[in-house]
Motif scaffolding. Structure first.
Motif, PDB file in Angstrom:
ATOM      1  N   GLU A 202       0.819  -1.213   0.000  1.00  0.00           N
ATOM      2  CA  GLU A 202       0.000   0.000   0.000  1.00  0.00           C
ATOM      3  C   GLU A 202       0.852   1.261   0.000  1.00  0.00           C
ATOM      4  OE1 GLU A 202      -3.728   2.078   2.427  1.00  0.00           O
ATOM      5  OE2 GLU A 202      -2.936   0.135   3.088  1.00  0.00           O
ATOM      6  N   HIS A 203       2.010   1.203   0.662  1.00  0.00           N
ATOM      7  CA  HIS A 203       2.862   2.386   0.773  1.00  0.00           C
ATOM      8  C   HIS A 203       4.183   2.229   0.015  1.00  0.00           C
ATOM      9  CE1 HIS A 203       0.319   4.373   3.781  1.00  0.00           C
ATOM     10  NE2 HIS A 203       0.100   3.153   4.257  1.00  0.00           N
ATOM     11  N   GLU A 204       4.346   1.096  -0.683  1.00  0.00           N
ATOM     12  CA  GLU A 204       5.580   0.837  -1.421  1.00  0.00           C
ATOM     13  C   GLU A 204       6.804   1.010  -0.525  1.00  0.00           C
ATOM     14  OE1 GLU A 204       5.630   3.183  -4.973  1.00  0.00           O
ATOM     15  OE2 GLU A 204       4.028   2.030  -5.917  1.00  0.00           O
ATOM     16  N   GLN A 205       6.733   0.369   0.643  1.00  0.00           N
ATOM     17  CA  GLN A 205       7.817   0.399   1.615  1.00  0.00           C
ATOM     18  C   GLN A 205       8.223  -1.026   1.969  1.00  0.00           C
ATOM     19  OE1 GLN A 205       9.383   3.084   2.751  1.00  0.00           O
ATOM     20  NE2 GLN A 205       8.066   4.581   1.727  1.00  0.00           N
ATOM     21  N   THR A 206       9.362  -1.166   2.636  1.00  0.00           N
ATOM     22  CA  THR A 206       9.844  -2.482   3.041  1.00  0.00           C
ATOM     23  C   THR A 206      10.491  -2.416   4.419  1.00  0.00           C
ATOM     24  OG1 THR A 206      12.101  -2.275   2.214  1.00  0.00           O
ATOM     25  CG2 THR A 206      10.419  -2.969   0.630  1.00  0.00           C
ATOM     26  N   ASP A 207      10.620  -3.597   5.032  1.00  0.00           N
ATOM     27  CA  ASP A 207      11.477  -3.791   6.204  1.00  0.00           C
ATOM     28  C   ASP A 207      12.335  -5.011   5.925  1.00  0.00           C
ATOM     29  OD1 ASP A 207      11.348  -1.952   8.354  1.00  0.00           O
ATOM     30  OD2 ASP A 207       9.300  -2.584   8.774  1.00  0.00           O
ATOM     31  N   TRP A 232       5.839   6.783   7.472  1.00  0.00           N
ATOM     32  CA  TRP A 232       4.970   6.756   6.297  1.00  0.00           C
ATOM     33  C   TRP A 232       3.536   6.344   6.623  1.00  0.00           C
ATOM     34  CZ3 TRP A 232       3.574   1.688   6.174  1.00  0.00           C
ATOM     35  CH2 TRP A 232       4.503   0.736   6.572  1.00  0.00           C
ATOM     36  N   ASP A 233       3.290   5.866   7.845  1.00  0.00           N
ATOM     37  CA  ASP A 233       1.935   5.470   8.244  1.00  0.00           C
ATOM     38  C   ASP A 233       1.195   6.679   8.818  1.00  0.00           C
ATOM     39  OD1 ASP A 233      -0.363   4.122   8.975  1.00  0.00           O
ATOM     40  OD2 ASP A 233       0.527   3.228  10.777  1.00  0.00           O
ATOM     41  N   LEU A 234       0.806   7.578   7.951  1.00  0.00           N
ATOM     42  CA  LEU A 234       0.176   8.826   8.395  1.00  0.00           C
ATOM     43  C   LEU A 234      -1.196   8.583   9.028  1.00  0.00           C
ATOM     44  CD1 LEU A 234       1.097  11.105   5.346  1.00  0.00           C
ATOM     45  CD2 LEU A 234       2.306  10.847   7.526  1.00  0.00           C
ATOM     46  N   GLU A 235      -1.873   7.517   8.631  1.00  0.00           N
ATOM     47  CA  GLU A 235      -3.194   7.219   9.188  1.00  0.00           C
ATOM     48  C   GLU A 235      -3.112   6.363  10.443  1.00  0.00           C
ATOM     49  OE1 GLU A 235      -6.077   5.916   6.249  1.00  0.00           O
ATOM     50  OE2 GLU A 235      -4.807   6.729   4.659  1.00  0.00           O
ATOM     51  N   ASN A 242      -3.510  -5.290  13.885  1.00  0.00           N
ATOM     52  CA  ASN A 242      -4.360  -4.847  12.773  1.00  0.00           C
ATOM     53  C   ASN A 242      -3.776  -5.246  11.421  1.00  0.00           C
ATOM     54  OD1 ASN A 242      -6.707  -3.505  11.887  1.00  0.00           O
ATOM     55  ND2 ASN A 242      -5.546  -1.645  11.408  1.00  0.00           N
ATOM     56  N   LEU A 243      -2.809  -6.181  11.450  1.00  0.00           N
ATOM     57  CA  LEU A 243      -2.088  -6.517  10.222  1.00  0.00           C
ATOM     58  C   LEU A 243      -2.320  -7.964   9.802  1.00  0.00           C
ATOM     59  CD1 LEU A 243       1.325  -4.790  11.032  1.00  0.00           C
ATOM     60  CD2 LEU A 243      -0.592  -3.880   9.702  1.00  0.00           C
ATOM     61  N   GLU A 244      -2.259  -8.183   8.499  1.00  0.00           N
ATOM     62  CA  GLU A 244      -2.358  -9.521   7.927  1.00  0.00           C
ATOM     63  C   GLU A 244      -1.105  -9.794   7.098  1.00  0.00           C
ATOM     64  OE1 GLU A 244      -7.178 -10.058   7.374  1.00  0.00           O
ATOM     65  OE2 GLU A 244      -5.988  -9.225   5.712  1.00  0.00           O
ATOM     66  N   VAL A 245      -0.630 -11.035   7.163  1.00  0.00           N
ATOM     67  CA  VAL A 245       0.602 -11.431   6.459  1.00  0.00           C
ATOM     68  C   VAL A 245       0.252 -12.465   5.389  1.00  0.00           C
ATOM     69  CG1 VAL A 245       2.909 -12.432   6.712  1.00  0.00           C
ATOM     70  CG2 VAL A 245       1.947 -11.011   8.544  1.00  0.00           C
ATOM     71  N   VAL A 286      -3.035  -4.027   5.920  1.00  0.00           N
ATOM     72  CA  VAL A 286      -3.950  -3.666   7.002  1.00  0.00           C
ATOM     73  C   VAL A 286      -5.257  -4.420   6.788  1.00  0.00           C
ATOM     74  CG1 VAL A 286      -5.280  -1.799   8.056  1.00  0.00           C
ATOM     75  CG2 VAL A 286      -2.914  -1.403   7.320  1.00  0.00           C
ATOM     76  N   LYS A 287      -5.784  -5.017   7.846  1.00  0.00           N
ATOM     77  CA  LYS A 287      -7.010  -5.811   7.739  1.00  0.00           C
ATOM     78  C   LYS A 287      -8.160  -4.986   7.172  1.00  0.00           C
ATOM     79  CE  LYS A 287      -6.065  -8.873  11.699  1.00  0.00           C
ATOM     80  NZ  LYS A 287      -6.501  -9.237  13.071  1.00  0.00           N
ATOM     81  N   ARG A 288      -8.843  -5.571   6.213  1.00  0.00           N
ATOM     82  CA  ARG A 288     -10.079  -5.014   5.650  1.00  0.00           C
ATOM     83  C   ARG A 288      -9.917  -3.574   5.161  1.00  0.00           C
ATOM     84  NH1 ARG A 288     -11.264  -8.089   9.949  1.00  0.00           N
ATOM     85  NH2 ARG A 288     -11.147  -6.332  11.378  1.00  0.00           N
ATOM     86  N   SER A 289      -8.719  -3.214   4.761  1.00  0.00           N
ATOM     87  CA  SER A 289      -8.501  -1.868   4.231  1.00  0.00           C
ATOM     88  C   SER A 289      -8.987  -1.805   2.782  1.00  0.00           C
ATOM     89  CB  SER A 289      -7.026  -1.492   4.289  1.00  0.00           C
ATOM     90  OG  SER A 289      -6.276  -2.272   3.371  1.00  0.00           O
ATOM     91  N   PRO A 290      -9.390  -0.633   2.304  1.00  0.00           N
ATOM     92  CA  PRO A 290      -9.798  -0.509   0.897  1.00  0.00           C
ATOM     93  C   PRO A 290      -8.707  -0.978  -0.059  1.00  0.00           C
ATOM     94  CG  PRO A 290     -10.422   1.453   2.130  1.00  0.00           C
ATOM     95  CD  PRO A 290      -9.569   0.624   3.044  1.00  0.00           C
TER      96      PRO A 290
END
Length: 304
Positions: A202-207, A232-235, A242-245, A286-290
């Motif tokens: 969603e944010h084109e980021q990595t860890d 980068w997680d402004l929201e 709240n995360l899904e892998v 993010v779970k159930r995100s648009p």
């Protein structure tokens, strides 16, 4: 105290778990929390998880700005991540508190030299990586075969492999040579530790985690990586619960949802998981995100 005992025994994985349990108690003593964070960061450092260690040092320093152990740990993490300018800045901050601190003085000098000679250092790293690539796979194949882990030995074109806008993904917080130079390795107990790449489409980021113990759970790493929300997680949506892998079966164009309670080994042993270029990769949403609903639209999704 339990974490300290594990640390003395060099059982750093259990030390991380113990310190994390202490932090979950939400003690109102900032100094104690700073110690717990610093100690957990030290355990992560010994495991090679420098990003997680650095995050703990940052949080500890926020709670206690004069905590030298946290500042030293942060400087050492930046050194391992080859962020030499940041390492120098952390050293300078610590030396303002104690101008005689030996470790900071040594690290400051080393960072200066490496910053100046960074071009030569990178060249040597690339040469070393090329020379040892073949022996790396030869050495690591037997324990991988014993675990029924499937490898794709030949690296493929990155832009062809990454789809849905991920071709332009940015590497946040680490240099590309950190990823390509990382290796799967056996520890003293015969357990595999893997470099693992986390993608956030969603944010084109990595860890990037340098040493993910094969018996560690994904939720344990997410708890550390997102103990402090990324810039980068402004929201403010990327909370561990709240995360899904997921991992992707590119051949069949299907997705597999990973139970966060599963260990890395459980995922790698799945019949449709293939390790490419020596680095396991997972995607985090993010779970159930648009965005996730749109991303999975039309795709077959399996649950592990």
């Amino acid at each position: 105290n339990e974490g300290n005992e594990y640390f003395k025994e060099k059982d750093y994985g259990r030390a991380v778990a113990a310190y994390s349990e202490g932090l979950r108690k939400k003690c109102e003593d900032p100094e104690l929390n700073a110690v717990l964070l610093t100690n957990r960061g030290a355990a992560h450092f010994h495991l090679g998880n420098y990003r997680s260690s650095l995050n703990d040092a940052i949080q500890a320093k926020k709670l206690k700005p004069t905590h030298l152990k946290a500042i030293i740990r942060g400087a050492l993490c930046h050194m391992e991540l080859k962020n030499f300018s940041e390492a120098i800045a952390w050293c300078e901050e610590g030396l303002q508190i104690d101008s005689t601190e030996k470790k900071l003085l040594e690290t400051r000098v080393k960072a200066d030299k490496l910053k100046v000679n960074i071009t030569a250092v990178c060249h040597l790293q690339c040469l070393s990586s090329a020379l040892c690539q073949e022996s790396l796979w030869v050495c690591s194949l037997p324990p991988l075969q014993e675990r029924n882990i499937k490898l794709v030995l030949e690296p493929s074109n990155e832009e062809e492999e990454i789809s849905d806008g991920l071709a332009e993904i940015s590497l946040d917080g680490f240099h590309s040579d950190n990823a390509t130079g990382a290796k799967v390795h056996l520890d003293a107990d015969g357990n595999l530790n893997w470099p693992v790449l986390f993608l956030y489409p969603e944010h084109e980021q990595t860890d990037f985690t340098v040493a993910f113990h094969e018996n560690s759970r994904f939720i344990d790493h997410l708890m550390v990586m997102f103990a402090e929300l990324p810039p980068w997680d402004l929201e403010r949506k990327y909370l561990p619960g709240n995360l899904e892998v997921y991992f992707e079966d590119e051949e069949r164009e299907e997705m597999y949802e990973v139970n966060p309670e599963h260990t890395l080994l459980q995922v790698l042993q799945h019949e449709r998981y293939f390790v490419k270029a020596g680095i396991p990769t997972v995607l985090v949403f993010v779970k159930r995100s648009p965005f996730s609903k749109k991303y999975f639209s039309g795709k077959k999704v399996h649950q592990l």
